[in-house]
Write a protein that holds these residues in place. Structure first.
Motif, short mmCIF file in Angstrom:
data_model
loop_
_atom_site.label_atom_id
_atom_site.label_comp_id
_atom_site.label_asym_id
_atom_site.label_seq_id
_atom_site.Cartn_x
_atom_site.Cartn_y
_atom_site.Cartn_z
N ILE A 68 -127.01 33.86 25.32
CA ILE A 68 -128.00 33.72 23.95
C ILE A 68 -127.69 32.74 23.05
O ILE A 68 -126.46 32.38 22.90
N VAL A 69 -128.43 31.67 22.65
CA VAL A 69 -128.24 30.51 21.94
C VAL A 69 -129.17 30.66 20.68
O VAL A 69 -130.53 30.46 21.00
N ASP A 70 -128.64 30.76 19.57
CA ASP A 70 -129.43 30.48 18.27
C ASP A 70 -128.52 30.27 17.09
O ASP A 70 -127.35 30.83 17.07
N ASP A 71 -129.01 29.50 15.97
CA ASP A 71 -128.11 29.15 15.08
C ASP A 71 -128.08 30.05 13.93
O ASP A 71 -127.33 30.15 12.83
N SER A 72 -129.08 31.30 14.07
CA SER A 72 -129.02 32.14 13.04
C SER A 72 -128.16 33.55 13.55
O SER A 72 -128.46 34.27 14.56
N PRO A 73 -126.99 33.83 12.76
CA PRO A 73 -126.36 35.06 13.05
C PRO A 73 -127.16 36.26 13.30
O PRO A 73 -126.76 37.09 14.38
N SER A 74 -128.07 36.39 12.19
CA SER A 74 -128.99 37.74 12.32
C SER A 74 -129.80 37.89 13.77
O SER A 74 -129.79 39.04 14.28
N ILE A 75 -130.37 36.76 14.10
CA ILE A 75 -131.18 36.60 15.34
C ILE A 75 -130.19 36.93 16.54
O ILE A 75 -130.44 37.89 17.55
N ARG A 76 -128.94 36.37 16.58
CA ARG A 76 -127.96 36.30 17.55
C ARG A 76 -127.83 38.05 17.72
O ARG A 76 -127.48 38.43 18.88
N GLN A 77 -127.33 38.52 16.66
CA GLN A 77 -126.86 39.74 16.71
C GLN A 77 -127.95 40.95 17.21
O GLN A 77 -127.76 41.80 18.03
N MET A 78 -129.23 40.72 16.62
CA MET A 78 -130.31 41.59 17.33
C MET A 78 -130.47 41.40 18.58
O MET A 78 -130.81 42.56 19.31
N VAL A 79 -130.66 40.03 19.09
CA VAL A 79 -130.81 40.00 20.75
C VAL A 79 -129.70 40.59 21.32
O VAL A 79 -129.86 41.40 22.33
N GLU A 80 -128.54 40.29 20.79
CA GLU A 80 -127.11 40.79 21.41
C GLU A 80 -127.21 42.52 21.56
O GLU A 80 -126.99 42.99 22.74
N VAL A 81 -127.34 42.95 20.55
CA VAL A 81 -127.73 44.54 20.51
C VAL A 81 -128.64 44.97 21.27
O VAL A 81 -128.42 45.88 22.17
N THR A 82 -129.40 44.31 21.49
CA THR A 82 -130.85 44.66 22.25
C THR A 82 -130.45 44.58 23.75
O THR A 82 -130.60 45.55 24.73
N LEU A 83 -129.85 43.70 24.10
CA LEU A 83 -129.44 43.31 25.47
C LEU A 83 -128.45 44.38 25.95
O LEU A 83 -128.23 45.02 27.02
N LYS A 84 -127.44 44.63 24.95
CA LYS A 84 -126.26 45.20 25.30
C LYS A 84 -126.58 46.70 25.45
O LYS A 84 -126.12 47.23 26.21
#
Length: 121
Positions: free
Chosen positions: A7-23
């Motif tokens: 996942i590639v995003d300069d927003s830490p909050s978006i990265r975290q939300m996507v990461e939690v969702t996928l994990k």
């Protein structure tokens, strides 16, 4: 073996939300802060799926898609753009660069998981 997703995003909050969702679905997730960081990671790692933002410093998402498509290992890897931009002009640029699909922020976690499951087959 779980699928590897970048996942590639300069927003830490978006990265975290996507990461939690996928994990939560058992995916193995790696994060990058911008296109340049992602491209460097992809030089020595393989992924089954890439999800990238468009507007980022150092290298934007459209340039990242083009750059990844130039690597043999990523020629057929699904790359989906996740962005706030929904205009047909930017979508056509993404498609021309080799993007597999497009998803608009804010994203619905259920729809994201459905999309990932669909493109990973």
């Amino acid at each position: 073996m779980s699928k590897r997703i970048l996942i590639v995003d300069d927003s830490p909050s978006i990265r975290q939300m996507v990461e939690v969702t996928l994990k939560s679905e058992g995916y193995n997730v790696t994060s990058a802060v911008d296109g340049q960081n992602a491209f460097e990671i992809c030089q020595s790692n393989r992924f089954d799926f890439v999800l990238t933002d468009v507007n980022m410093p150092n290298m934007d998402g459209i340039t990242l898609v083009k750059s990844l498509r130039g690597l043999t290992a990523f020629a057929k890897v699904p790359i989906v753009v996740l962005t706030t931009e929904a205009g047909s002009d930017i979508k056509s640029k993404g498609k021309a660069a080799g993007a597999t699909g497009w998803m608009v922020k804010p994203f619905d976690p259920t729809k994201l998981l459905q999309l990932v499951a669909k493109v990973l087959g």
